[in-house]
Design a protein around this motif. Structure first.
Motif, PDB file in Angstrom:
ATOM      1  N   SER A 183     -16.684  -7.624  -3.660  1.00 41.60           N
ATOM      2  CA  SER A 183     -16.485  -6.715  -2.527  1.00 41.60           C
ATOM      3  C   SER A 183     -17.818  -6.357  -1.865  1.00 41.60           C
ATOM      4  O   SER A 183     -17.926  -6.329  -0.635  1.00 41.60           O
TER       5      SER A 183
ATOM      6  N   LYS B   1      -6.895  -7.052   2.349  1.00 42.34           N
ATOM      7  CA  LYS B   1      -6.919  -6.642   3.760  1.00 42.34           C
ATOM      8  C   LYS B   1      -8.272  -6.976   4.382  1.00 42.34           C
ATOM      9  O   LYS B   1      -8.353  -7.472   5.516  1.00 42.34           O
ATOM     10  N   ALA B   2      -9.326  -6.709   3.626  1.00 44.47           N
ATOM     11  CA  ALA B   2     -10.676  -6.987   4.121  1.00 44.47           C
ATOM     12  C   ALA B   2     -10.876  -8.479   4.376  1.00 44.47           C
ATOM     13  O   ALA B   2     -11.430  -8.883   5.406  1.00 44.47           O
TER      14      ALA B   2
ATOM     15  N   ASN C 264      -6.805  -3.435  -0.756  1.00 43.82           N
ATOM     16  CA  ASN C 264      -7.865  -3.245   0.241  1.00 43.82           C
ATOM     17  C   ASN C 264      -8.771  -4.475   0.340  1.00 43.82           C
ATOM     18  O   ASN C 264      -9.232  -4.824   1.428  1.00 43.82           O
ATOM     19  N   TYR C 265      -8.989  -5.143  -0.787  1.00 46.26           N
ATOM     20  CA  TYR C 265      -9.804  -6.360  -0.778  1.00 46.26           C
ATOM     21  C   TYR C 265      -9.119  -7.458   0.037  1.00 46.26           C
ATOM     22  O   TYR C 265      -9.752  -8.115   0.864  1.00 46.26           O
TER      23      TYR C 265
ATOM     24  N   THR D 268     -13.963  -3.941  10.886  1.00 47.31           N
ATOM     25  CA  THR D 268     -12.810  -3.516  10.090  1.00 47.31           C
ATOM     26  C   THR D 268     -12.917  -4.037   8.661  1.00 47.31           C
ATOM     27  O   THR D 268     -12.593  -3.324   7.699  1.00 47.31           O
ATOM     28  N   SER D 269     -13.375  -5.279   8.522  1.00 44.51           N
ATOM     29  CA  SER D 269     -13.502  -5.841   7.172  1.00 44.51           C
ATOM     30  C   SER D 269     -14.503  -5.048   6.342  1.00 44.51           C
ATOM     31  O   SER D 269     -14.304  -4.857   5.141  1.00 44.51           O
TER      32      SER D 269
ATOM     33  N   GLN E 171       0.826  -1.207   0.000  1.00 41.39           N
ATOM     34  CA  GLN E 171       0.000   0.000   0.000  1.00 41.39           C
ATOM     35  C   GLN E 171       0.860   1.258   0.000  1.00 41.39           C
ATOM     36  O   GLN E 171       0.497   2.257  -0.628  1.00 41.39           O
TER      37      GLN E 171
ATOM     38  N   TYR F  48     -12.767  -1.981   4.819  1.00 42.03           N
ATOM     39  CA  TYR F  48     -11.866  -2.288   3.707  1.00 42.03           C
ATOM     40  C   TYR F  48     -12.618  -2.799   2.485  1.00 42.03           C
ATOM     41  O   TYR F  48     -12.238  -2.498   1.347  1.00 42.03           O
TER      42      TYR F  48
ATOM     43  N   THR G  25     -14.006   0.252   0.790  1.00 39.97           N
ATOM     44  CA  THR G  25     -12.937   0.977   0.089  1.00 39.97           C
ATOM     45  C   THR G  25     -12.576   0.266  -1.209  1.00 39.97           C
ATOM     46  O   THR G  25     -12.429   0.894  -2.262  1.00 39.97           O
TER      47      THR G  25
END
Length: 213
Positions: free
Chosen positions: A182, A146-147, A143-144, A158-159, A127, A162, A165
């Motif tokens: 997503s 991370k999610a 971001n995917y 939190t998921s 990132q 992300y 995003t």
């Protein structure tokens, strides 16, 4: 005068040498061009490519990045980081897109061997490079992942952040497949948070996009 001229020729030859070493070989360029539309063909080209005969560092690193990408896109899980490390060791701020993708696939190899802490560190590094570019695809993918990582850790609040995003980046690119994934996972996360109404909103949004041509 002669010394100055010889010095000029030496500097020119070094500059030309550096430039030529930084140019991708034709086979690698072709594989890169096919990566999104025909990843199986890209993998075939890379498998036939004799990387051991490559003498310059740039093309060795570029091959390592493309091969890691091709394996991933063909659902071949690579657990070892020996290949992708060649790319992460080479690419830096001079080529932030390549560096970002290298660390992204480094994170995926970590995920393949269930090394969550290393995956998180590598995604953070990816990132850092991605934010220096305007590459929305890379930012969306980071971001995917991370999610997904937080979703698997049951950190659903939190998921959600992300996934939202990531979906924004994919929507901007009109990347229908990744956008739907997503959005679906956003709804799935809300379901685990017992927010059924919110979950239904995102399920319906995914269904609407999926039904359009």
């Amino acid at each position: 005068m002669l010394i100055s001229f010889l010095r000029y020729l030496f500097i020119l030859s070094v500059a030309v040498g550096i430039y030529s070493c930084s140019r991708p070989l034709p086979e690698l360029t072709t594989a890169e061009q096919l990566m999104e539309t025909a990843p199986d063909s890209a993998l075939h080209i890379l498998q036939r490519f004799q990387s051991k005969k490559v003498n310059d560092s740039y093309n060795r690193a570029f091959y390592a990045l493309l091969m890691s990408q091709a394996l991933d896109k063909n659902d071949i899980k690579e657990e070892s980081d020996s290949l992708i490390s060649i790319a992460t060791d080479y690419f830096d701020n001079t080529e932030p897109i390549h560096a970002g993708y290298a660390w992204f696939y480094h994170a995926r190899t970590a995920n393949n061997r269930d090394s969550v802490n290393e995956q998180a560190r590598n995604l953070l590094k990816a990132q850092e490079y991605a934010e220096k570019t305007t590459n929305n695809k890379l930012l969306g993918l980071i971001n995917y992942d991370k999610a997904i990582m937080y979703f698997n850790q049951r950190q659903y609040n939190t998921s959600v952040l992300y996934f939202k995003t990531a979906s924004n980046y994919f929507n901007h690119l009109k990347d229908k497949k990744n956008f739907i994934l997503s959005v679906l996972y956003t709804g799935y996360s809300y379901l685990y948070l017992s927010k059924v109404d919110s979950a239904q909103i995102y399920y319906k949004q995914a269904e609407k996009v999926a039904s359009t041509t």
